[in-house]
Write a protein that holds these residues in place. Sequence first.
Motif, PDB file in Angstrom:
ATOM      1  N   ALA A 269       0.847  -1.186   0.000  1.00 19.47           N
ATOM      2  CA  ALA A 269       0.000   0.000   0.000  1.00 19.47           C
ATOM      3  C   ALA A 269       0.884   1.237   0.000  1.00 19.47           C
ATOM      4  O   ALA A 269       1.994   1.212   0.528  1.00 19.47           O
ATOM      5  N   PRO A 270       0.424   2.328  -0.608  1.00 18.05           N
ATOM      6  CA  PRO A 270       1.274   3.529  -0.691  1.00 18.05           C
ATOM      7  C   PRO A 270       1.538   4.121   0.689  1.00 18.05           C
ATOM      8  O   PRO A 270       0.747   3.965   1.616  1.00 18.05           O
ATOM      9  N   ILE A 271       2.698   4.783   0.809  1.00 18.77           N
ATOM     10  CA  ILE A 271       3.020   5.508   2.040  1.00 18.77           C
ATOM     11  C   ILE A 271       2.222   6.797   2.045  1.00 18.77           C
ATOM     12  O   ILE A 271       2.282   7.598   1.108  1.00 18.77           O
ATOM     13  N   LEU A 272       1.466   7.007   3.091  1.00 13.93           N
ATOM     14  CA  LEU A 272       0.592   8.169   3.154  1.00 13.93           C
ATOM     15  C   LEU A 272       1.387   9.428   3.496  1.00 13.93           C
ATOM     16  O   LEU A 272       2.389   9.364   4.223  1.00 13.93           O
ATOM     17  N   PRO A 273       0.956  10.584   2.990  1.00  6.80           N
ATOM     18  CA  PRO A 273       1.641  11.832   3.355  1.00  6.80           C
ATOM     19  C   PRO A 273       1.441  12.148   4.835  1.00  6.80           C
ATOM     20  O   PRO A 273       0.562  11.579   5.495  1.00  6.80           O
ATOM     21  N   ASP A 274       2.282  13.027   5.363  1.00  7.59           N
ATOM     22  CA  ASP A 274       2.165  13.411   6.766  1.00  7.59           C
ATOM     23  C   ASP A 274       0.758  13.922   7.051  1.00  7.59           C
ATOM     24  O   ASP A 274       0.232  14.774   6.310  1.00  7.59           O
TER      25      ASP A 274
ATOM     26  N   ARG B  86      -2.191   6.553  14.577  1.00  8.34           N
ATOM     27  CA  ARG B  86      -1.489   5.945  15.708  1.00  8.34           C
ATOM     28  C   ARG B  86      -2.343   4.850  16.337  1.00  8.34           C
ATOM     29  O   ARG B  86      -1.826   3.817  16.767  1.00  8.34           O
ATOM     30  N   HIS B  87      -3.645   5.098  16.408  1.00  7.68           N
ATOM     31  CA  HIS B  87      -4.556   4.099  16.969  1.00  7.68           C
ATOM     32  C   HIS B  87      -4.544   2.824  16.127  1.00  7.68           C
ATOM     33  O   HIS B  87      -4.554   1.710  16.651  1.00  7.68           O
ATOM     34  N   LEU B  88      -4.483   2.987  14.822  1.00  7.84           N
ATOM     35  CA  LEU B  88      -4.446   1.826  13.940  1.00  7.84           C
ATOM     36  C   LEU B  88      -3.171   1.012  14.175  1.00  7.84           C
ATOM     37  O   LEU B  88      -3.201  -0.225  14.228  1.00  7.84           O
ATOM     38  N   LEU B  89      -2.060   1.691  14.360  1.00 12.23           N
ATOM     39  CA  LEU B  89      -0.794   0.992  14.574  1.00 12.23           C
ATOM     40  C   LEU B  89      -0.732   0.317  15.939  1.00 12.23           C
ATOM     41  O   LEU B  89       0.088  -0.570  16.150  1.00 12.23           O
TER      42      LEU B  89
ATOM     43  N   GLN C 117       1.127   3.760   7.195  1.00 15.69           N
ATOM     44  CA  GLN C 117       0.325   4.610   8.074  1.00 15.69           C
ATOM     45  C   GLN C 117       1.178   5.310   9.135  1.00 15.69           C
ATOM     46  O   GLN C 117       0.670   6.147   9.890  1.00 15.69           O
ATOM     47  N   ALA C 118       2.463   4.964   9.214  1.00 16.24           N
ATOM     48  CA  ALA C 118       3.307   5.497  10.286  1.00 16.24           C
ATOM     49  C   ALA C 118       3.328   7.020  10.255  1.00 16.24           C
ATOM     50  O   ALA C 118       3.470   7.635   9.195  1.00 16.24           O
TER      51      ALA C 118
ATOM     52  N   GLY D 141      18.938  14.983   5.921  1.00 11.96           N
ATOM     53  CA  GLY D 141      18.849  14.020   4.830  1.00 11.96           C
ATOM     54  C   GLY D 141      18.296  12.678   5.261  1.00 11.96           C
ATOM     55  O   GLY D 141      18.802  11.626   4.862  1.00 11.96           O
ATOM     56  N   LEU D 142      17.224  12.704   6.063  1.00 19.17           N
ATOM     57  CA  LEU D 142      16.666  11.481   6.639  1.00 19.17           C
ATOM     58  C   LEU D 142      15.438  11.022   5.876  1.00 19.17           C
ATOM     59  O   LEU D 142      14.609  11.839   5.457  1.00 19.17           O
ATOM     60  N   ALA D 143      15.304   9.728   5.735  1.00 19.65           N
ATOM     61  CA  ALA D 143      14.115   9.154   5.093  1.00 19.65           C
ATOM     62  C   ALA D 143      12.921   9.285   6.020  1.00 19.65           C
ATOM     63  O   ALA D 143      13.060   9.528   7.226  1.00 19.65           O
ATOM     64  N   GLY D 144      11.724   9.111   5.473  1.00 25.96           N
ATOM     65  CA  GLY D 144      10.526   9.060   6.301  1.00 25.96           C
ATOM     66  C   GLY D 144      10.504   7.777   7.120  1.00 25.96           C
ATOM     67  O   GLY D 144      11.150   6.788   6.776  1.00 25.96           O
ATOM     68  N   ARG D 145       9.728   7.773   8.198  1.00 24.43           N
ATOM     69  CA  ARG D 145       9.693   6.610   9.087  1.00 24.43           C
ATOM     70  C   ARG D 145       9.130   5.381   8.355  1.00 24.43           C
ATOM     71  O   ARG D 145       9.680   4.280   8.466  1.00 24.43           O
ATOM     72  N   ALA D 146       8.043   5.553   7.631  1.00 24.23           N
ATOM     73  CA  ALA D 146       7.443   4.431   6.921  1.00 24.23           C
ATOM     74  C   ALA D 146       8.410   3.849   5.890  1.00 24.23           C
ATOM     75  O   ALA D 146       8.590   2.634   5.787  1.00 24.23           O
ATOM     76  N   GLU D 147       9.053   4.734   5.150  1.00 28.47           N
ATOM     77  CA  GLU D 147      10.018   4.294   4.146  1.00 28.47           C
ATOM     78  C   GLU D 147      11.171   3.539   4.805  1.00 28.47           C
ATOM     79  O   GLU D 147      11.631   2.510   4.300  1.00 28.47           O
ATOM     80  N   ALA D 148      11.641   4.030   5.942  1.00 26.31           N
ATOM     81  CA  ALA D 148      12.763   3.385   6.634  1.00 26.31           C
ATOM     82  C   ALA D 148      12.369   2.001   7.132  1.00 26.31           C
ATOM     83  O   ALA D 148      13.141   1.039   6.998  1.00 26.31           O
TER      84      ALA D 148
END
Length: 931
Positions: A219-224, A235-238, A410-411, A424-431
């Motif tokens: 599933a696609p990584i959702l925007p912030d 957060r509740h879903l996670l 969903q992170a 220069g850090l990746a997003g949490r979901a991507e990481a």
Amino acid sequence: MTGPRRPDGGCHPRPLDSSGVNERGEDLLQEGARESPGRQLEALVAPLRFAVRDDFAALPRLHGFGELVRGAVTRARSAGAPDTPELLALAREGDAFEARDLAARRQAVGRIAAHLAALVPVPGDLQELARKARIGLTAARAGPAPRSARPAASASPASPASPAAPIGPAAPASPAAPASPAAPVGPPPAPRREATRAPPAAAGAAAVPPSLGPPSAPAPILPDPRTAAERAERRHLLQTPLARVPRVHPAPRALLEERGYLTVEQALEFLPRAWQDRTRVDPIAALRPGAEGTASGQVTYVRTQRMRSGKPMLKVGVSDGAGKLELVFFNPPPWRARQFAAGESILATGKVTEGFGGARQMTQPEVEKLSAGDSANVGRVVPVYPGPADYQHPALRKLMKRLCDEYAGQAVDDLPAAVRSRRGLAGRAEALRAIHFPEPGADLAAAAARGSAPFRRLIFEELFFLQLALARKRQGVRQESGIAFAAGPDALARAVSRLPFTLTAAQARALGEIAADMGRPEPMNRLLQGDVGSGKTAVAFAAAMLAVGSGYQVALMAPTEILAAQHARTLSGWLEGSGVEVALVTSQARGKGQKAVRQAVAEGRARIAVGTHALLEEDVSFERLGLVVVDEQHRFGVLQRAGLIGKGRRPDVLVMTATPIPRTLALAFYGDLDQSKITELPPGRTPVETAVFGDSQRRKAYQVARGELDAGRQVYVVYPLVAESEKSDLADATSGAAEIAKLFAPHPVGLLHGKLKAEEKDAVMGRFRSGELRILVATTVIEVGVDVPNASVMIVEHAERFGLSQLHQLRGRVGRGAAKSHCLLIAHFKKAGDEARERLEAMAATQDGFEIARVDLKLRGPGELLGTRQSGQRFLEVADLYRDEAILDEAREEAFALVAGDPELARPEHAAAAEALAERWAQRLSLAQVG
């Protein structure tokens, strides 16, 4: 969506099949969780059963359970649950759970089971636990508990009468839920599929079985998320318990739950330790003996035979049409032979060897059945997780792949976007996705060393929030109203005038920094570091005199009665004739004497109170407490330090340690404190010569000790145990004292350990201090504070069993006079591992306490140095303070800059970070604060 009516007017849910879907195809696990308060509370059943299994053996590994309880109560209330006494009691237990020690947690688990059983149905093992706990709860109340509101006919015969009506329906157990969270003996059964023959592959060509198809698209990584409500929803879903995720096989779920990973988010943080590149599946003919390989093919035969020893051996033939491979399993469990069937397509990974007649073999390989659409185990780089057996990995990978695909996107990215961009850090979901399932061509060696870009992102995040908490705490302390002591040059000169010696330059510099803090109106919060024997007590005494000179009292808390008594004796000697009274407050010396001491402290007649944990007792109060000094701070918990500080109106705080703290550890866990260091020893102190001896060389060590005794000096001999134990073959102090007395006759020998009464300890130490006893046999009760200048030899038995910090502290008990001193480490090398040998080599190589602490940090992690080794809580899950010093510096810079510009984290771009700090990180960071 509801089933037949219950007698109490509610509805039974329709039965679920093993996938969590009823006969109408409705996903009741998700829908029921939204509708039913009882379902929210039932999420606690699985972790409770995990905790109580095998007589609470798994309880120490149950992390974040208090938060899980609080969350379940909150969601139950949101779903309409009334605030019954049982629900309120459940919430209270969750609030206090993480702060308790292990024994208290065990009792709390029983009470939680009792409260939960009063609200929702629980399995038989929890019913029995609840019954026992309810007896204690009932005895503590006035009168019997109220009867259950449910009709008697609906109660299980094995279930005792519950004290309240249940919140939710008595749902039948899902067939997917195992009777126990333990993993099965064999691998999870795979559904039967018609075998698909892989076409022959040309020799040397890379091949992925075409029947598998391309990797599934996540599933696609959702925007912030832009609003707090959106962040809360994600957060509740996670936080969804793994037990509530539909269609999860119980075996891989149990692998995660038994390690304490109970929710989706926690499971995503179960990070791999290694990876295998399966983008290439070699033709069997291309496999090379001596190298690791991965090949696919069809099973041609399955044979069980006996080895010469009589033990079974399983051989499985595999062919891809162009080559043949034999898989060999020694002493296989019964399920292993049932794993294979002729004609099935499998994937085998392992080291290739050359068998009889030159045939290719793999011994004990990792084997997986191939199925259409399996993108978790083949055709990609696949993770290898710490702990599970090889045969458990295929199912675990499929679960983790699903969680990564369906949930990781969903992170919520709690790191501010500006910080991510600058660093220069990746997003949490991507990481998270890239760590679990790296893209082909990823640097797997860097990932294994946790040096890849995705790991760098998670390491930075962990250290950033640690530093953010410390920065906010430091900001808050500086905004509080404190005491401005008279600490100018004249007051400082008067403070040091009572000392019988001149301070070293390093001591004077540290005292100047402390005096500058004490002269300001905001509270002082300072850490004083100094190697053993560097003179920290003299600096603390001068600081105490600044407080006393301004009309305030001082509390000095030490970890042992021996050290407290020595501090009191030293300070009283320096203050003789000054009119300043020093009181020694102890727990064990009860009676009229202690009552008078405590009264003197309460009335302010005693200006300096020295004691152990006794200073924390309720009946110890101060008239005007202005300065708190905590010696050997790592021996005390946060709440203990806070309890002493709370006996005054925000007194200044000076915490001291003789265990040097590496720079990274100091920044990570004491970053809210200003720091001073004493980096030189007083004149006349001589370096201690350290030597390591094997058990067979102890005569050489004893010769050194005998020579020092004959020269009129004294000797310590330290043992790891007080008395002989059937559970251990370690030498003990009690037996050792008798042996030492024979070997070193006629020199008198004394015995000192923690089980002696206070007056007995004082008597032994007094005789040794006076020189009446020439040899002191002891446990590590002498590790800190004992100061006998005439003692020149420290012998440590079973040195391999001591930590570096302990050994360095013990070595610091000698070398306190002008004579050359010796630290003799006697080790049982046959029982010592590589880490123990490295510790002893470090001790012999350097006298520098900071270098020793750095090695200790590398070998044992921060828990040993912080004194939190037994707390059951790991502060850092991803970061390593020895390895990640550069990232720590970056994270600290960003966190402190953020708080300087936005102290309350009130700006919209910092909202996610503020929420994460208060919720996700609060519990983990609480013990990193020094109060």
